[in-house]
Structure formats: structure tokens, C-alpha cells
Scaffold this active site. Structure first.
Site, PDB file in Angstrom:
ATOM      1  N   ASP A  97      76.479  25.813  62.334  1.00 51.19           N
ATOM      2  CA  ASP A  97      75.457  26.674  61.731  1.00 51.19           C
ATOM      3  C   ASP A  97      74.948  25.982  60.468  1.00 51.19           C
ATOM      4  O   ASP A  97      75.649  25.941  59.452  1.00 51.19           O
ATOM      5  CB  ASP A  97      76.035  28.046  61.380  1.00 51.19           C
ATOM      6  CG  ASP A  97      76.342  28.899  62.599  1.00 51.19           C
ATOM      7  OD1 ASP A  97      76.421  28.347  63.718  1.00 51.19           O
ATOM      8  OD2 ASP A  97      76.515  30.113  62.435  1.00 51.19           O
ATOM      9  N   LYS A 167      69.134  31.769  63.295  1.00 48.24           N
ATOM     10  CA  LYS A 167      70.049  32.735  62.681  1.00 48.24           C
ATOM     11  C   LYS A 167      69.415  33.305  61.420  1.00 48.24           C
ATOM     12  O   LYS A 167      68.763  32.583  60.666  1.00 48.24           O
ATOM     13  CB  LYS A 167      71.371  32.022  62.360  1.00 48.24           C
ATOM     14  CG  LYS A 167      72.404  32.835  61.600  1.00 48.24           C
ATOM     15  CD  LYS A 167      73.664  32.004  61.382  1.00 48.24           C
ATOM     16  CE  LYS A 167      74.637  32.661  60.416  1.00 48.24           C
ATOM     17  NZ  LYS A 167      75.839  31.834  60.187  1.00 48.24           N
ATOM     18  N   LYS A 206      70.823  34.816  66.320  1.00 49.77           N
ATOM     19  CA  LYS A 206      72.048  35.302  65.703  1.00 49.77           C
ATOM     20  C   LYS A 206      71.706  36.155  64.486  1.00 49.77           C
ATOM     21  O   LYS A 206      71.042  35.692  63.561  1.00 49.77           O
ATOM     22  CB  LYS A 206      72.947  34.133  65.287  1.00 49.77           C
ATOM     23  CG  LYS A 206      74.257  34.567  64.612  1.00 49.77           C
ATOM     24  CD  LYS A 206      75.162  33.374  64.355  1.00 49.77           C
ATOM     25  CE  LYS A 206      76.387  33.751  63.522  1.00 49.77           C
ATOM     26  NZ  LYS A 206      77.285  32.600  63.284  1.00 49.77           N
TER      27      LYS A 206
END
Length: 238
Positions: A97, A167, A206
Site C-alpha cells: 500500500d 485506496k 479499498k
């Protein structure tokens, strides 16, 4: 969504069970991994230092090790992000991430935003072992700082660069109103809906930051999230 056994299992499989606390101890990470196995979470998300430990603890389980790059500000060099990502995959991370460079976003330097993400994608690919499952790259946009247009363009850059997910948030952003009052800094239904509309079914979305319970998790899934990043994973599914 009714909170029954089948739906609990479905939501659990979307959760990245997270502990990015800078004061997290070894025992905290051991607990995180034990809970992830018990509840069937998708991954544990830990700070880079704990990737080798989490990889060891989860070696015989389907739970993946996720970690962060350029966290939480995103304001490190492209080379730093790329080299860190490659090292972390070598140490056992299977999901990365990364935080996008927000200064580049605010400058509208979209080709540089693409290069920032693409360098990490290439570094991951360079250490990938053929025959193993794909190593996932998620790009953290920090949506609380962005306009809708910037969110859309970030999503487009991430897709072009070969990311697997976009995300919403780090959960570490600080946003204040004109009076100095702290404002929400995590995932919102609006941001998730916009991100899903932009990437369609080509990328995952996400939702991370501020998801504390079943109702909030389900709201994000309903809006289009395919992963939930949360430190409250056990609370959500219990």
C-alpha cells in the site's frame, strides 16, 4: 446486509486487519496475526519493520502480509519508494500500500504522479517469483485532501501505472476547519463511490480509515469497496 454467519465470513475476507501504530510491540503483531487467521481476514497490514515477523507467523496460512510504502505522507523520492517496495516483497510482503505524492497531485503533475506509482509497480515486478500469486499494489490517495477531479485523475494514473487497487486514506491525515476543529480524515461513501465509478471493475477499491463497525463496513461495501482497511476488524465481525 444482515449480520449472519455467511455475510460475516464474506466481509471478513475483505478486511486488511491493520496495526500501523508507531508504538506497536512484537506481542501486538503476534496478536494481530492470530486474529487474522482465526477470523479469516484477507491480510494483516503492518509497518515495514514487522514484515519479516508477520511473514513467519502467517507462513502456513492463507492470510497475506500487507505493508506500507512512503507512509504516511507520500513525500519521499520515487527511488526511495521503489527500493523500499522491492525490499519488502523480498522480506515476505505480498501486498504493498503506497501513498501517492500529494504535492505532485496538487501541482497537477499527472505524468509525475504516474511515474511515482509506476516505479513501485516495476520494483515489485522485478522481485516477483514466476508461478506465485501476483503481488498486489494499492495506491493510497488520501482523499480528504483532494477534490473530486483530483480523485478521478489519481485513479486514472494508478490504473495506467498498473496498480491493482486504489485506496482512500492512511488514517493519519490531519484536516482542520477554519476554527482549528479536527474534521473527518478517513473513508467516505462519496469518495468510495467516485473511485468505483472511475475504475469500474478493473481495479479494486479499498476503504480505509474510520471504519469501526459492521454498519460502516457494509456502507463502504455497498458504495463499491472490495477491501476494508481497519484496526477494528475483530469488532466489525464479532
Amino acid at each position: 446486509m444482515e449480520k449472519n454467519a455467511e455475510n460475516i465470513k464474506k466481509i471478513a475476507a475483505m478486511i486488511d486487519h491493520t496495526n500501523l501504530n508507531p508504538c506497536a510491540k512484537k506481542a501486538d503483531i503476534e496478536k494481530l496475526c492470530t486474529e487474522a487467521i482465526k477470523y479469516g481476514f484477507a491480510s494483516v497490514c503492518v509497518n515495514p519493520f514487522y514484515v519479516p515477523l508477520a511473514s513467519q507467523l502467517l507462513a502456513d496460512s492463507p492470510v497475506k502480509v500487507c505493508t506500507v510504502v512512503g507512509f504516511p505522507l507520500g513525500a519521499v523520492s520515487i527511488d526511495d519508494k521503489a527500493s523500499q517496495a522491492g525490499l519488502l516483497v523480498d522480506e515476505g510482503a505480498r501486498e504493498i500500500d503506497m501513498v501517492v505524492n500529494l504535492g505532485l497531485v496538487k501541482d497537477g503533475a499527472w505524468e509525475d504522479v504516474f511515474e511515482d506509482i509506476y516505479a513501485v509497480r516495476c520494483a515489485i515486478n522485478d522481485v516477483y517469483i514466476p508461478g506465485e500469486p501476483k503481488i498486489l499494489l494499492k495506491v493510497i490517495l488520501e482523499t480528504c485532501y483532494l477534490t473530486d477531479e483530483e480523485i478521478v485523475k489519481c485513479c486514472q494514473a494508478a490504473e495506467k501505472a498498473g496498480a491493482d487497487f486504489v485506496k482512500t486514506s492512511t488514517g493519519f491525515a490531519i484536516l482542520k476547519d477554519k476554527d482549528g476543529k479536527l474534521l473527518p480524515n478517513g473513508a467516505t461513501v462519496h469518495a468510495v463511490e467516485l473511485m468505483r465509478k472511475t475504475v469500474g471493475d478493473r481495479l479494486g477499491v479499498k476503504a480505509s480509515g474510520g471504519v469501526h463497525n459492521w454498519e460502516e463496513a457494509w456502507a463502504m461495501v455497498k458504495a463499491g469497496a472490495s477491501r476494508i482497511g481497519a484496526s477494528a476488524g475483530v469488532q466489525i465481525v464479532s
